[in-house]
Write an enzyme that holds these catalytic residues in place. Structure first.
Site, PDB file in Angstrom:
ATOM      1  N   GLU A 178       0.822  -1.209   0.000  1.00 32.89           N
ATOM      2  CA  GLU A 178       0.000   0.000   0.000  1.00 32.89           C
ATOM      3  C   GLU A 178       0.861   1.267   0.000  1.00 32.89           C
ATOM      4  O   GLU A 178       0.524   2.262  -0.637  1.00 32.89           O
ATOM      5  CB  GLU A 178      -0.919   0.011   1.219  1.00 32.89           C
ATOM      6  CG  GLU A 178      -2.048  -1.003   1.163  1.00 32.89           C
ATOM      7  CD  GLU A 178      -3.138  -0.615   0.184  1.00 32.89           C
ATOM      8  OE1 GLU A 178      -4.149  -0.054   0.589  1.00 32.89           O
ATOM      9  OE2 GLU A 178      -2.945  -0.883  -1.033  1.00 32.89           O
ATOM     10  N   THR A 232      -6.407   8.287  -6.304  1.00 30.82           N
ATOM     11  CA  THR A 232      -6.210   8.559  -4.878  1.00 30.82           C
ATOM     12  C   THR A 232      -5.342   9.784  -4.644  1.00 30.82           C
ATOM     13  O   THR A 232      -5.632  10.606  -3.764  1.00 30.82           O
ATOM     14  CB  THR A 232      -5.574   7.325  -4.195  1.00 30.82           C
ATOM     15  OG1 THR A 232      -6.448   6.202  -4.357  1.00 30.82           O
ATOM     16  CG2 THR A 232      -5.362   7.585  -2.717  1.00 30.82           C
TER      17      THR A 232
END
Length: 366
Positions: A178, A232
């Site tokens: 991540e 994002t």
């Protein structure tokens, strides 16, 4: 996110919350990052395994970056096998079924990064692995696509070598992935691995709290995904640089109410709190055409609450009846088209209480 009092001489009735919208490096670094948890190198107990990891809904309105939940029936699959042609201690990606722009280089692929991290934690040095990734989630949907790939891969490696890593250790392996893709936050990867609702209390040290929604209570999510990209990085850049005391207090109280609703099995209270973010959603919603109208329509049609899933563009509404959820989903799709000129698809999904799991295996010869 850091909190700083605005003045040393003023009474403590105002402070500012600073966001780092798009950090180039992880904001947090976990002190227990990639430990080796086995004293001797484990042997594979399977020659091949197949795992599944579910989609996730993160942020949940006022719970930005610290609370997420897993969604059943939607996610990614990873197939992993012992491969003598792969250099010992390394991972090769043989196939990616899904978006063509995903790299097969394990150092640049979420599944590859997480698999390598799990191997390092287990101390695997004499076996090479080949990995195949089957994407069931679209990229950039706000449903934890990268986390699902990472979770499925980390769990596949762990199962291959006898299930020696604990859930929080698997989360650490997934966080390595991540951090390279969307930032060092665990509100997708933790519920993808652990299932249910997971609250991230801290990163230093990593402290995860699983919140159990009562088994006998019904909870459904109406997920409506428009044909729109909401990267994002772009959505984090839209966050306010400062947040005053009133909004901070409001969001904290709503986050507390949401946690209480989860533990009490109260979908009405959960939806009400979910819809009450005054910090992040107001900045992000205008960037997704039609989102504000979609939220309004969902609530008017009977949803208990609606917000943006993750960074978007998926909208998520909370209900406790599947048929009612389908009707609400249709109205949300109509609103995306009417107000945002965007085509969208809807689905009604339950809470995934299990998380990433083994779905197939071939035992190693003895």
């Amino acid at each position: 996110m850091a909190i700083c009092f605005s003045s040393a001489v003023k009474p403590a009735n105002h402070f500012t919350v600073f966001f780092n919208p798009a950090p180039k490096k992880p904001i947090f670094k976990c002190s227990c990052s990639l430990p080796t948890v086995t004293t001797t190198e484990p042997e594979p107990v399977f020659t091949s395994v197949k795992t599944f990891a579910p989609a996730t809904v993160a942020n949940l309105g006022p719970c930005f970056d610290f609370l997420g939940c897993a969604v059943d029936g939607l996610g990614d699959y990873v197939s992993l096998k012992v491969d003598p042609s792969v250099h010992p201690g390394e991972v090769s990606i043989s196939e990616v079924i899904g978006p063509s722009k995903l790299s097969k280089n394990p150092l640049w692929n979420c599944a590859g990064i997480a698999a390598i991290s799990a191997m390092k934690m287990l101390g695997v040095r004499s076996v090479g692995l080949s990995l195949s990734l089957e994407k069931g989630l679209p990229l950039g949907s706000g449903l934890g696509s990268s986390a699902a790939s990472a979770a499925a891969a980390a769990v596949a490696v762990n199962e291959m070598f006898g299930n020696k890593l604990l859930p929080d250790e698997l989360v650490i392996a997934g966080l390595e992935s991540e951090a390279k893709v969307s930032g060092y936050h665990a509100d997708n990867i933790a519920p993808a691995i652990m299932g249910g609702f997971v609250l991230i209390r801290s990163y230093e040290p990593l402290d995860l709290m699983r919140l159990n929604f009562p088994e006998k209570k019904q909870l459904l999510f109406v997920l409506v995904t428009p044909e729109f990209e909401a990267p994002t990085k772009k959505m984090r850049a839209a966050l306010p640089a400062e947040v005053g005391m009133p909004h901070h207090i409001w969001n904290c109280s709503q986050a507390g109410a949401l946690v209480a609703a989860v533990l009490n099995g109260d979908p009405v209270g959960l939806g009400k709190a979910l819809s009450s973010d005054k910090i992040v959603e107001p900045k992000r919603a205008p960037l997704i055409p039609g989102m504000e109208a979609v939220k309004k329509v969902a609530v008017e049609a009977g949803a208990y609450g609606c917000t943006i899933s993750g960074a978007g563009p998926t909208a998520v509404a909370v209900v406790d009846n599947e048929e009612k959820g389908k009707v609400i989903g249709e109205k949300m799709v109509e609103a995306f088209w009417k107000e945002g000129n965007l085509k969208a698809v809807s689905m009604v999904k339950r809470l995934d209480r299990v998380g990433a799991r083994l779905v197939g295996s071939v035992p190693a010869p003895r």
